[in-house]
Design a protein around this motif. Structure first.
Motif, short mmCIF file in Angstrom:
data_model
loop_
_atom_site.label_atom_id
_atom_site.label_comp_id
_atom_site.label_asym_id
_atom_site.label_seq_id
_atom_site.Cartn_x
_atom_site.Cartn_y
_atom_site.Cartn_z
N VAL A 138 1.29 -1.11 0.25
CA VAL A 138 0.09 -0.10 -0.31
C VAL A 138 0.69 1.57 0.18
O VAL A 138 1.68 1.35 1.01
N VAL A 139 1.04 1.81 -1.54
CA VAL A 139 1.38 3.43 -1.33
C VAL A 139 0.47 4.18 -0.99
O VAL A 139 -0.61 4.68 -1.71
N TRP A 140 1.34 5.59 -0.14
CA TRP A 140 0.65 6.73 0.71
C TRP A 140 0.98 8.08 0.48
O TRP A 140 2.04 7.54 1.02
N GLY A 141 0.28 8.66 -0.08
CA GLY A 141 1.61 10.05 -0.18
C GLY A 141 1.19 11.03 1.25
O GLY A 141 0.16 10.27 1.69
N GLU A 142 2.81 11.14 1.66
CA GLU A 142 2.39 11.94 3.58
C GLU A 142 1.55 12.96 3.10
O GLU A 142 0.68 13.10 4.52
N LEU A 143 1.55 13.44 2.45
CA LEU A 143 0.44 15.20 2.27
C LEU A 143 -0.63 14.75 1.59
O LEU A 143 -1.26 15.93 0.88
N ASP A 144 -1.26 13.56 1.87
CA ASP A 144 -2.53 13.57 1.03
C ASP A 144 -3.96 13.66 1.88
O ASP A 144 -3.94 13.67 3.01
N ALA A 145 -4.85 15.14 0.72
CA ALA A 145 -4.91 15.81 1.01
C ALA A 145 -6.65 15.80 0.75
O ALA A 145 -7.69 15.88 1.10
N VAL A 146 -7.00 14.55 0.27
CA VAL A 146 -8.14 13.30 -0.19
C VAL A 146 -8.37 12.83 0.19
O VAL A 146 -9.49 12.37 1.02
N VAL A 147 -7.80 12.19 0.80
CA VAL A 147 -7.66 10.23 1.62
C VAL A 147 -6.78 10.26 2.81
O VAL A 147 -6.00 10.84 2.12
N PRO A 148 -7.57 10.42 4.19
CA PRO A 148 -6.25 10.75 4.97
C PRO A 148 -4.93 9.37 5.09
O PRO A 148 -5.73 8.03 5.33
N LEU A 149 -4.00 9.61 5.70
CA LEU A 149 -3.51 8.52 5.50
C LEU A 149 -3.65 7.93 7.06
O LEU A 149 -3.28 6.25 7.00
#
Length: 76
Positions: A21-32
């Motif tokens: 699962v890869v996630w952007g640290e600053l994702d403002a669409v779906v929270p970490l």
């Protein structure tokens, strides 16, 4: 949160292969927290957070994403 599907969670326990699962640290669409929860529900799940990226890791840091996927597929 927006774009969160409650029907997905019960199915993740059935995944029988290692999952990344890869996630952007600053994702403002779906929270970490959602990424953390999804990785936890996968029996062999692993979460990688890409620093400085938002929701579109594939567009913001394609080389980093390719490296993560390559390492995951090769088992390292």
């Amino acid at each position: 949160p927006y774009m969160y599907n409650r029907r997905l969670a019960p199915l993740l326990g059935l995944v029988e292969v290692p999952a990344l699962v890869v996630w952007g640290e600053l994702d403002a669409v779906v929270p970490l927290e959602c990424g953390e929860a999804l990785a936890e529900l996968l029996p062999q799940g692993r979460l990688e957070v890409v620093a400085g990226c938002g929701h579109a890791v594939d567009l913001e840091a394609p080389a980093v994403l390719a490296g993560l996927v390559s390492a995951h597929v090769s088992g390292s």
